[in-house]
Design a protein around this motif. Structure first.
Motif, PDB file in Angstrom:
ATOM      1  N   GLY A 275     -11.017  -4.710 -14.404  1.00 49.30           N
ATOM      2  CA  GLY A 275      -9.949  -5.655 -14.131  1.00 49.30           C
ATOM      3  C   GLY A 275      -8.580  -5.208 -14.579  1.00 49.30           C
ATOM      4  O   GLY A 275      -7.583  -5.877 -14.282  1.00 49.30           O
ATOM      5  N   ARG A 276      -8.495  -4.081 -15.299  1.00 48.88           N
ATOM      6  CA  ARG A 276      -7.205  -3.576 -15.780  1.00 48.88           C
ATOM      7  C   ARG A 276      -7.033  -2.100 -15.397  1.00 48.88           C
ATOM      8  O   ARG A 276      -6.376  -1.344 -16.113  1.00 48.88           O
ATOM      9  N   ILE A 277      -7.619  -1.734 -14.273  1.00 48.94           N
ATOM     10  CA  ILE A 277      -7.628  -0.330 -13.870  1.00 48.94           C
ATOM     11  C   ILE A 277      -6.241   0.142 -13.427  1.00 48.94           C
ATOM     12  O   ILE A 277      -5.787   1.218 -13.775  1.00 48.94           O
ATOM     13  N   HIS A 278      -5.576  -0.681 -12.637  1.00 52.79           N
ATOM     14  CA  HIS A 278      -4.301  -0.285 -12.057  1.00 52.79           C
ATOM     15  C   HIS A 278      -3.146  -0.617 -12.995  1.00 52.79           C
ATOM     16  O   HIS A 278      -3.201  -1.596 -13.752  1.00 52.79           O
ATOM     17  N   THR A 279      -2.114   0.186 -12.932  1.00 56.11           N
ATOM     18  CA  THR A 279      -0.911  -0.078 -13.712  1.00 56.11           C
ATOM     19  C   THR A 279      -0.182  -1.272 -13.112  1.00 56.11           C
ATOM     20  O   THR A 279       0.107  -1.288 -11.913  1.00 56.11           O
ATOM     21  N   SER A 280       0.077  -2.270 -13.923  1.00 52.96           N
ATOM     22  CA  SER A 280       0.728  -3.483 -13.431  1.00 52.96           C
ATOM     23  C   SER A 280       2.202  -3.221 -13.137  1.00 52.96           C
ATOM     24  O   SER A 280       2.808  -2.278 -13.649  1.00 52.96           O
ATOM     25  N   ARG A 281       2.779  -4.090 -12.312  1.00 52.49           N
ATOM     26  CA  ARG A 281       4.199  -3.982 -12.005  1.00 52.49           C
ATOM     27  C   ARG A 281       5.037  -4.107 -13.283  1.00 52.49           C
ATOM     28  O   ARG A 281       6.042  -3.427 -13.466  1.00 52.49           O
TER      29      ARG A 281
ATOM     30  N   ASP B 164     -16.743  -3.884 -10.590  1.00 53.62           N
ATOM     31  CA  ASP B 164     -16.409  -3.829 -12.011  1.00 53.62           C
ATOM     32  C   ASP B 164     -16.907  -2.512 -12.607  1.00 53.62           C
ATOM     33  O   ASP B 164     -18.086  -2.167 -12.470  1.00 53.62           O
ATOM     34  N   PHE B 165     -16.025  -1.806 -13.258  1.00 53.98           N
ATOM     35  CA  PHE B 165     -16.390  -0.538 -13.872  1.00 53.98           C
ATOM     36  C   PHE B 165     -15.358  -0.195 -14.936  1.00 53.98           C
ATOM     37  O   PHE B 165     -14.239  -0.716 -14.951  1.00 53.98           O
ATOM     38  N   TRP B 166     -15.747   0.703 -15.845  1.00 51.97           N
ATOM     39  CA  TRP B 166     -14.809   1.288 -16.790  1.00 51.97           C
ATOM     40  C   TRP B 166     -14.246   2.556 -16.174  1.00 51.97           C
ATOM     41  O   TRP B 166     -14.974   3.344 -15.559  1.00 51.97           O
ATOM     42  N   TYR B 167     -12.957   2.752 -16.341  1.00 51.35           N
ATOM     43  CA  TYR B 167     -12.268   3.902 -15.762  1.00 51.35           C
ATOM     44  C   TYR B 167     -11.958   4.913 -16.862  1.00 51.35           C
ATOM     45  O   TYR B 167     -11.211   4.607 -17.794  1.00 51.35           O
ATOM     46  N   LEU B 168     -12.545   6.079 -16.747  1.00 52.63           N
ATOM     47  CA  LEU B 168     -12.228   7.166 -17.675  1.00 52.63           C
ATOM     48  C   LEU B 168     -10.908   7.774 -17.202  1.00 52.63           C
ATOM     49  O   LEU B 168     -10.875   8.697 -16.388  1.00 52.63           O
ATOM     50  N   HIS B 169      -9.827   7.227 -17.697  1.00 48.07           N
ATOM     51  CA  HIS B 169      -8.483   7.566 -17.223  1.00 48.07           C
ATOM     52  C   HIS B 169      -8.093   8.985 -17.621  1.00 48.07           C
ATOM     53  O   HIS B 169      -7.540   9.744 -16.807  1.00 48.07           O
ATOM     54  N   VAL B 170      -8.350   9.343 -18.858  1.00 47.30           N
ATOM     55  CA  VAL B 170      -7.977  10.666 -19.362  1.00 47.30           C
ATOM     56  C   VAL B 170      -9.082  11.162 -20.289  1.00 47.30           C
ATOM     57  O   VAL B 170      -9.567  10.409 -21.146  1.00 47.30           O
ATOM     58  N   ALA B 171      -9.473  12.415 -20.119  1.00 41.64           N
ATOM     59  CA  ALA B 171     -10.414  13.062 -21.037  1.00 41.64           C
ATOM     60  C   ALA B 171      -9.957  14.490 -21.232  1.00 41.64           C
ATOM     61  O   ALA B 171      -9.790  15.230 -20.261  1.00 41.64           O
ATOM     62  N   GLY B 172      -9.721  14.872 -22.476  1.00 39.84           N
ATOM     63  CA  GLY B 172      -9.243  16.219 -22.716  1.00 39.84           C
ATOM     64  C   GLY B 172      -9.728  16.780 -24.030  1.00 39.84           C
ATOM     65  O   GLY B 172      -9.946  16.050 -24.997  1.00 39.84           O
ATOM     66  N   CYS B 173      -9.893  18.103 -24.046  1.00 39.05           N
ATOM     67  CA  CYS B 173     -10.295  18.824 -25.261  1.00 39.05           C
ATOM     68  C   CYS B 173      -9.275  19.924 -25.517  1.00 39.05           C
ATOM     69  O   CYS B 173      -8.864  20.627 -24.583  1.00 39.05           O
ATOM     70  N   ASP B 174      -8.863  20.058 -26.750  1.00 41.66           N
ATOM     71  CA  ASP B 174      -7.916  21.103 -27.112  1.00 41.66           C
ATOM     72  C   ASP B 174      -8.504  22.462 -26.702  1.00 41.66           C
ATOM     73  O   ASP B 174      -9.654  22.771 -27.021  1.00 41.66           O
ATOM     74  N   PRO B 175      -7.746  23.283 -25.971  1.00 46.51           N
ATOM     75  CA  PRO B 175      -8.283  24.575 -25.519  1.00 46.51           C
ATOM     76  C   PRO B 175      -8.845  25.437 -26.639  1.00 46.51           C
ATOM     77  O   PRO B 175      -9.784  26.206 -26.423  1.00 46.51           O
TER      78      PRO B 175
ATOM     79  N   GLY C 293     -24.798   5.332  -5.981  1.00 48.85           N
ATOM     80  CA  GLY C 293     -24.601   5.040  -4.570  1.00 48.85           C
ATOM     81  C   GLY C 293     -24.996   3.614  -4.232  1.00 48.85           C
ATOM     82  O   GLY C 293     -26.106   3.337  -3.806  1.00 48.85           O
ATOM     83  N   THR C 294     -24.098   2.677  -4.419  1.00 46.61           N
ATOM     84  CA  THR C 294     -24.369   1.281  -4.144  1.00 46.61           C
ATOM     85  C   THR C 294     -23.197   0.668  -3.412  1.00 46.61           C
ATOM     86  O   THR C 294     -22.057   1.069  -3.616  1.00 46.61           O
ATOM     87  N   ASN C 295     -23.462  -0.311  -2.556  1.00 50.32           N
ATOM     88  CA  ASN C 295     -22.401  -0.915  -1.750  1.00 50.32           C
ATOM     89  C   ASN C 295     -21.341  -1.586  -2.594  1.00 50.32           C
ATOM     90  O   ASN C 295     -20.220  -1.790  -2.134  1.00 50.32           O
ATOM     91  N   ARG C 296     -21.662  -1.969  -3.819  1.00 54.59           N
ATOM     92  CA  ARG C 296     -20.679  -2.624  -4.677  1.00 54.59           C
ATOM     93  C   ARG C 296     -19.577  -1.652  -5.093  1.00 54.59           C
ATOM     94  O   ARG C 296     -18.525  -2.051  -5.551  1.00 54.59           O
ATOM     95  N   PHE C 297     -19.818  -0.349  -4.923  1.00 56.54           N
ATOM     96  CA  PHE C 297     -18.844   0.616  -5.392  1.00 56.54           C
ATOM     97  C   PHE C 297     -18.405   1.561  -4.268  1.00 56.54           C
ATOM     98  O   PHE C 297     -18.291   2.751  -4.445  1.00 56.54           O
ATOM     99  N   THR C 298     -18.157   0.960  -3.114  1.00 56.07           N
ATOM    100  CA  THR C 298     -17.556   1.714  -2.042  1.00 56.07           C
ATOM    101  C   THR C 298     -16.107   1.975  -2.369  1.00 56.07           C
ATOM    102  O   THR C 298     -15.511   1.343  -3.231  1.00 56.07           O
ATOM    103  N   ARG C 299     -15.508   2.927  -1.672  1.00 59.20           N
ATOM    104  CA  ARG C 299     -14.126   3.248  -1.930  1.00 59.20           C
ATOM    105  C   ARG C 299     -13.224   2.066  -1.615  1.00 59.20           C
ATOM    106  O   ARG C 299     -13.439   1.332  -0.645  1.00 59.20           O
ATOM    107  N   ALA C 300     -12.217   1.886  -2.440  1.00 58.17           N
ATOM    108  CA  ALA C 300     -11.282   0.794  -2.198  1.00 58.17           C
ATOM    109  C   ALA C 300     -10.559   0.999  -0.881  1.00 58.17           C
ATOM    110  O   ALA C 300     -10.269   2.121  -0.467  1.00 58.17           O
ATOM    111  N   ALA C 301     -10.264  -0.098  -0.199  1.00 57.49           N
ATOM    112  CA  ALA C 301      -9.558  -0.013   1.086  1.00 57.49           C
ATOM    113  C   ALA C 301      -8.105   0.370   0.848  1.00 57.49           C
ATOM    114  O   ALA C 301      -7.515   0.052  -0.165  1.00 57.49           O
TER     115      ALA C 301
END
Length: 209
Positions: free
Chosen positions: A76-82, A118-129, A201-209
């Motif tokens: 519910g908070r995936i997108h950056t709000s205006r 509904d899902f959790w979004y792994l927005h950023v994942a990084g490891c120091d080189p 692979g489930t219909n609940r998680f098809t690509r957003a229009a």
């Protein structure tokens, strides 16, 4: 024994944004947004400070040795709000400079390929080189999956093909492949089912229009 992972706050901001800037210096998407490597090195810390602040709505995690971090956005908070765009507008302009148009093209393409549901979004994942290849990155991702993210599906996108095997090892599967318009980088969308589910692979998680 699994490496400990902790949540982080304002006091950890400099450490987390510094390691993420180093981790993404050679990222294909940021390489397209900031073609000059020296300019990229200057601007990435500024950009990750904004992302660190905006992702306080979800989970911000760091491994015990400070080598890897993940930023998660909740359902519910995936997108950056205006409002967030307005609030961070001056800082974004300072961070992106002449790369604003390319950065917006990447952001728009990412939004266009978000799944529904509904899902959790792994927005950023990084490891120091300097610490890659030692399991720190996997620990940082698992830290989110074993917290709230494991109860719902988790989603991410990556522009780095060699990352696909890494994320498959953590239970993610490729659900799409796409390219940012205007000559931008190629991305792969990946989804991990909630613990106890069999397949992303489930219909609940098809690509957003």
């Amino acid at each position: 024994m699994a490496e400990a992972v902790r949540t982080v706050g304002r006091a950890d901001r400099a450490a987390v944004t510094g390691l993420l800037a180093r981790a993404f210096q050679d990222d294909p998407a940021f390489g397209w947004i900031f073609p000059d490597s020296a300019d990229r090195a200057r601007r990435l810390p500024r950009l990750f400070r904004i992302l660190f602040d905006s992702d306080a709505i979800g989970m911000r995690l760091l491994t015990a040795h400070g080598a890897a971090a993940t930023l998660w956005r909740p359902p519910g908070r995936i997108h950056t709000s205006r409002w967030d765009m307005i609030r961070h507008g001056p800082a974004l302009l300072w961070a992106l400079g002449p790369a604003l148009r390319r950065a917006l093209a990447v952001a728009d393409a990412i939004d266009a390929h978000m799944p529904n549901g509904d899902f959790w979004y792994l927005h950023v994942a990084g490891c120091d080189p300097a610490h890659q290849g030692r399991g720190h990155g996997a620990a940082a991702v698992r830290g989110g999956l074993t917290r709230a993210a494991g109860r719902l599906p988790a989603y991410l996108e990556t522009p780095t093909e060699r990352n696909l095997g890494f994320y498959r090892g953590l239970g993610f599967e490729v659900t799409g492949e796409w390219t940012v318009p205007g000559g931008g980088p190629r991305f792969w969308s990946m989804l991990r089912p909630a613990d106890g589910q069999n397949s992303p692979g489930t219909n609940r998680f098809t690509r957003a229009a």
